[in-house]
Write a protein that holds these residues in place. Sequence first.
Motif, PDB file in Angstrom:
ATOM      1  N   LEU A 165     -24.951  79.087 -30.876  1.00 58.48           N
ATOM      2  CA  LEU A 165     -24.777  78.633 -29.683  1.00 58.48           C
ATOM      3  C   LEU A 165     -23.559  77.594 -29.365  1.00 58.48           C
ATOM      4  O   LEU A 165     -22.790  77.561 -28.342  1.00 58.48           O
ATOM      5  CB  LEU A 165     -25.874  77.534 -29.238  1.00 58.48           C
ATOM      6  CG  LEU A 165     -27.288  77.995 -28.629  1.00 58.48           C
ATOM      7  CD1 LEU A 165     -28.392  77.091 -28.576  1.00 58.48           C
ATOM      8  CD2 LEU A 165     -27.267  79.094 -27.503  1.00 58.48           C
ATOM      9  N   ARG A 166     -23.144  76.970 -30.386  1.00 58.17           N
ATOM     10  CA  ARG A 166     -21.866  76.167 -30.420  1.00 58.17           C
ATOM     11  C   ARG A 166     -20.486  76.975 -30.760  1.00 58.17           C
ATOM     12  O   ARG A 166     -19.504  76.762 -30.300  1.00 58.17           O
ATOM     13  CB  ARG A 166     -22.010  75.280 -31.411  1.00 58.17           C
ATOM     14  CG  ARG A 166     -23.004  74.151 -31.332  1.00 58.17           C
ATOM     15  CD  ARG A 166     -23.181  73.141 -32.242  1.00 58.17           C
ATOM     16  NE  ARG A 166     -21.968  72.218 -32.251  1.00 58.17           N
ATOM     17  CZ  ARG A 166     -21.880  71.283 -32.949  1.00 58.17           C
ATOM     18  NH1 ARG A 166     -22.868  70.860 -34.088  1.00 58.17           N
ATOM     19  NH2 ARG A 166     -20.780  70.372 -33.085  1.00 58.17           N
ATOM     20  N   THR A 167     -20.622  78.157 -31.652  1.00 60.44           N
ATOM     21  CA  THR A 167     -19.642  78.715 -32.249  1.00 60.44           C
ATOM     22  C   THR A 167     -19.480  80.392 -31.688  1.00 60.44           C
ATOM     23  O   THR A 167     -18.314  80.845 -31.666  1.00 60.44           O
ATOM     24  CB  THR A 167     -19.464  78.833 -33.386  1.00 60.44           C
ATOM     25  OG1 THR A 167     -20.604  79.487 -34.069  1.00 60.44           O
ATOM     26  CG2 THR A 167     -19.325  77.073 -33.906  1.00 60.44           C
ATOM     27  N   GLY A 168     -20.743  80.822 -31.157  1.00 57.71           N
ATOM     28  CA  GLY A 168     -20.754  82.419 -30.878  1.00 57.71           C
ATOM     29  C   GLY A 168     -20.955  83.124 -32.069  1.00 57.71           C
ATOM     30  O   GLY A 168     -20.923  84.237 -32.018  1.00 57.71           O
ATOM     31  N   ALA A 169     -21.053  82.614 -33.340  1.00 56.47           N
ATOM     32  CA  ALA A 169     -21.041  83.244 -34.764  1.00 56.47           C
ATOM     33  C   ALA A 169     -22.375  83.284 -35.112  1.00 56.47           C
ATOM     34  O   ALA A 169     -23.135  82.382 -35.290  1.00 56.47           O
ATOM     35  CB  ALA A 169     -20.062  82.842 -35.619  1.00 56.47           C
ATOM     36  N   GLY A 170     -22.816  84.624 -35.603  1.00 60.73           N
ATOM     37  CA  GLY A 170     -24.031  84.876 -36.205  1.00 60.73           C
ATOM     38  C   GLY A 170     -24.023  84.723 -37.934  1.00 60.73           C
ATOM     39  O   GLY A 170     -22.635  84.487 -38.085  1.00 60.73           O
ATOM     40  N   GLN A 171     -24.969  84.668 -38.523  1.00 58.82           N
ATOM     41  CA  GLN A 171     -24.803  84.368 -40.128  1.00 58.82           C
ATOM     42  C   GLN A 171     -26.221  84.919 -40.585  1.00 58.82           C
ATOM     43  O   GLN A 171     -27.108  85.181 -40.116  1.00 58.82           O
ATOM     44  CB  GLN A 171     -24.624  83.192 -40.306  1.00 58.82           C
ATOM     45  CG  GLN A 171     -25.554  82.104 -40.012  1.00 58.82           C
ATOM     46  CD  GLN A 171     -25.152  80.609 -40.442  1.00 58.82           C
ATOM     47  OE1 GLN A 171     -24.743  80.374 -41.274  1.00 58.82           O
ATOM     48  NE2 GLN A 171     -25.078  79.767 -39.324  1.00 58.82           N
ATOM     49  N   SER A 172     -26.028  85.196 -42.028  1.00 60.21           N
ATOM     50  CA  SER A 172     -27.130  85.553 -42.713  1.00 60.21           C
ATOM     51  C   SER A 172     -27.646  83.997 -43.561  1.00 60.21           C
ATOM     52  O   SER A 172     -26.634  83.566 -43.983  1.00 60.21           O
ATOM     53  CB  SER A 172     -26.797  86.524 -43.861  1.00 60.21           C
ATOM     54  OG  SER A 172     -27.800  86.513 -44.859  1.00 60.21           O
ATOM     55  N   VAL A 173     -28.894  83.836 -43.437  1.00 59.01           N
ATOM     56  CA  VAL A 173     -29.236  82.698 -44.027  1.00 59.01           C
ATOM     57  C   VAL A 173     -30.458  83.234 -45.010  1.00 59.01           C
ATOM     58  O   VAL A 173     -31.248  84.003 -44.801  1.00 59.01           O
ATOM     59  CB  VAL A 173     -30.131  81.893 -43.084  1.00 59.01           C
ATOM     60  CG1 VAL A 173     -30.636  80.548 -43.849  1.00 59.01           C
ATOM     61  CG2 VAL A 173     -29.023  81.469 -41.830  1.00 59.01           C
ATOM     62  N   GLU A 174     -30.341  82.920 -46.269  1.00 60.56           N
ATOM     63  CA  GLU A 174     -31.040  83.218 -47.231  1.00 60.56           C
ATOM     64  C   GLU A 174     -31.741  82.120 -48.171  1.00 60.56           C
ATOM     65  O   GLU A 174     -31.068  81.125 -48.530  1.00 60.56           O
ATOM     66  CB  GLU A 174     -30.506  84.271 -48.563  1.00 60.56           C
ATOM     67  CG  GLU A 174     -30.092  85.565 -47.988  1.00 60.56           C
ATOM     68  CD  GLU A 174     -29.605  86.414 -49.206  1.00 60.56           C
ATOM     69  OE1 GLU A 174     -29.374  85.904 -50.315  1.00 60.56           O
ATOM     70  OE2 GLU A 174     -29.468  87.606 -48.864  1.00 60.56           O
ATOM     71  N   LEU A 175     -33.004  82.110 -48.571  1.00 62.16           N
ATOM     72  CA  LEU A 175     -33.644  81.344 -49.597  1.00 62.16           C
ATOM     73  C   LEU A 175     -34.697  82.204 -50.405  1.00 62.16           C
ATOM     74  O   LEU A 175     -35.086  83.120 -49.737  1.00 62.16           O
ATOM     75  CB  LEU A 175     -34.471  80.001 -48.592  1.00 62.16           C
ATOM     76  CG  LEU A 175     -35.584  80.374 -47.928  1.00 62.16           C
ATOM     77  CD1 LEU A 175     -36.357  79.063 -47.411  1.00 62.16           C
ATOM     78  CD2 LEU A 175     -35.318  81.047 -46.660  1.00 62.16           C
ATOM     79  N   THR A 176     -35.188  81.425 -51.336  1.00 58.73           N
ATOM     80  CA  THR A 176     -35.850  81.913 -52.284  1.00 58.73           C
ATOM     81  C   THR A 176     -37.001  81.143 -52.511  1.00 58.73           C
ATOM     82  O   THR A 176     -36.830  79.710 -52.507  1.00 58.73           O
ATOM     83  CB  THR A 176     -35.285  82.421 -53.581  1.00 58.73           C
ATOM     84  OG1 THR A 176     -35.155  81.315 -54.400  1.00 58.73           O
ATOM     85  CG2 THR A 176     -33.807  83.024 -53.540  1.00 58.73           C
ATOM     86  N   LEU A 177     -38.119  81.878 -52.735  1.00 58.75           N
ATOM     87  CA  LEU A 177     -39.659  81.052 -53.106  1.00 58.75           C
ATOM     88  C   LEU A 177     -39.215  80.033 -54.296  1.00 58.75           C
ATOM     89  O   LEU A 177     -39.699  78.942 -54.238  1.00 58.75           O
ATOM     90  CB  LEU A 177     -40.588  82.073 -53.327  1.00 58.75           C
ATOM     91  CG  LEU A 177     -41.995  81.401 -52.965  1.00 58.75           C
ATOM     92  CD1 LEU A 177     -42.207  81.005 -51.684  1.00 58.75           C
ATOM     93  CD2 LEU A 177     -43.161  82.486 -53.333  1.00 58.75           C
ATOM     94  N   LYS A 178     -38.619  80.530 -55.421  1.00 58.03           N
ATOM     95  CA  LYS A 178     -38.633  79.907 -56.391  1.00 58.03           C
ATOM     96  C   LYS A 178     -37.602  78.592 -56.186  1.00 58.03           C
ATOM     97  O   LYS A 178     -37.778  77.316 -56.919  1.00 58.03           O
ATOM     98  CB  LYS A 178     -38.253  80.577 -57.745  1.00 58.03           C
ATOM     99  CG  LYS A 178     -38.078  79.786 -58.902  1.00 58.03           C
ATOM    100  CD  LYS A 178     -37.874  80.550 -60.292  1.00 58.03           C
ATOM    101  CE  LYS A 178     -38.105  79.732 -61.421  1.00 58.03           C
ATOM    102  NZ  LYS A 178     -37.607  80.267 -62.576  1.00 58.03           N
ATOM    103  N   ASP A 179     -36.441  78.840 -55.445  1.00 57.37           N
ATOM    104  CA  ASP A 179     -35.611  77.751 -55.419  1.00 57.37           C
ATOM    105  C   ASP A 179     -36.428  76.651 -54.507  1.00 57.37           C
ATOM    106  O   ASP A 179     -36.089  75.525 -54.456  1.00 57.37           O
ATOM    107  CB  ASP A 179     -34.472  78.189 -54.412  1.00 57.37           C
ATOM    108  CG  ASP A 179     -33.301  78.801 -55.277  1.00 57.37           C
ATOM    109  OD1 ASP A 179     -33.510  78.821 -56.446  1.00 57.37           O
ATOM    110  OD2 ASP A 179     -31.988  79.537 -54.971  1.00 57.37           O
ATOM    111  N   VAL A 180     -37.177  77.013 -53.538  1.00 64.44           N
ATOM    112  CA  VAL A 180     -37.973  76.113 -52.727  1.00 64.44           C
ATOM    113  C   VAL A 180     -38.766  75.187 -53.527  1.00 64.44           C
ATOM    114  O   VAL A 180     -38.813  73.995 -53.393  1.00 64.44           O
ATOM    115  CB  VAL A 180     -38.752  76.804 -51.787  1.00 64.44           C
ATOM    116  CG1 VAL A 180     -39.949  75.865 -51.172  1.00 64.44           C
ATOM    117  CG2 VAL A 180     -37.974  77.428 -50.604  1.00 64.44           C
TER     118      VAL A 180
END
Length: 404
Positions: free
Chosen positions: A183-198
């Motif tokens: 909303l602020r920049t107009g840019a999308g992105q990929s967000v990744e997380l892993t179960l083990k990292d949580v």
Amino acid sequence: MMGVLKGMRVVEGSAFVAIPLAGMTLAQMGADVIRFDRLEGGLDYTRWPVTQDGRSLFWAGLNKGKRSIAIDMKNPRGRELITEIICAPGEDAGLFLTNLRVRGWMDYETLSTHRPDLVMVSLLGDRHGRPAVDYTVNPSVGFPDATGPEGSTDPVAHVLPAWDCIAGNMAVSGLLAAERHRLRTGAGQSVELTLKDVAAAMLGNLGIIGEVAVNGVDRPKGGNALYGAYGQDFVCADGERVMVIGLTERQWRGLLKVTGMADRMAALELELGESLSDEGARWRHRARITQVLAPWFASRAPAEFAEAFEAAGITWSTFRSFARAVREDPDLSPENPLFSELDQPGIGRYAVPGSPFSFSAEGREPPVPAPALGQHTEEILADVVRLPEGEIGRLFDEGIVKGA
């Protein structure tokens, strides 16, 4: 549906707990969440617990308030349709949640060519790309070895999928943060997380990694005791078992006052040469404290001290099975505004939770049933993909999509 996220559209490609939970959480806050599945249903479509005729109570529980479309994901046209749904135009669309790792057409690199401002949140097993579930992550980070009766050497796996539950809500946080950035920049992105990292992050956040690295301590099993303070289960005169907590100084003093054990504990302090006002001391000497308190509980039923405990603000509870909790606890019934009696098609009528959030500007939204598989296929193809009626008909006739 109303709610603080009304107008937002999120597409979900998922299975099992974490990402379905994330999608449902957003749906219960008003987002239009579209879940796509294979024609025969996803990997979790018949997940236990199930009704006597095989309907999944698990699936119904984690998909409330969503829209469902069933598509042949092996068919090239089916894949095109999923891409069009994920990347449909609109400033409040282009949001995708998934834990399905599919290269070549459903990955961020490919999808973002159709919509550069796409926000895609992906949950993986571990950072090496291997699959993982709670029952593999938990043993790998050590919790089962610290769970169970004191003196036991057997690991105890927990029935609550804790990392899935946490990861699901972290996926919501990640998606909303990336959407705010867009909303602020107009840019999308990929967000990744892993179960083990949580799990690994929480291991560090709770001080357990520090406990090993700094103190050289491999935490032993503590049974039902509350680690690092005083909390213990007691068997009462009627056979009931209760859990009583003395974590804070207020809780500890309240417990001694109601049980009349202040003088006995003062004598124990003199014997030990240490003040039990320190929570660490209460942990170290928990066995001696329990010896003093156990006879008091053993001579009374909970009904005899419940009112006094409540009046004193003591933190305690009775141990219950799931079935007994559902029968007895009003917090698991429509007496609690969280719950409503709901008719889930194909399953029946029972108490179902809505969102645990209560927004003062919106009011509490009642829960909405989970959809039947493919219930919204036709309307999604019409209002999201904007296909003409004739083409939608052909897709049904060719078996590329399916309705309820």
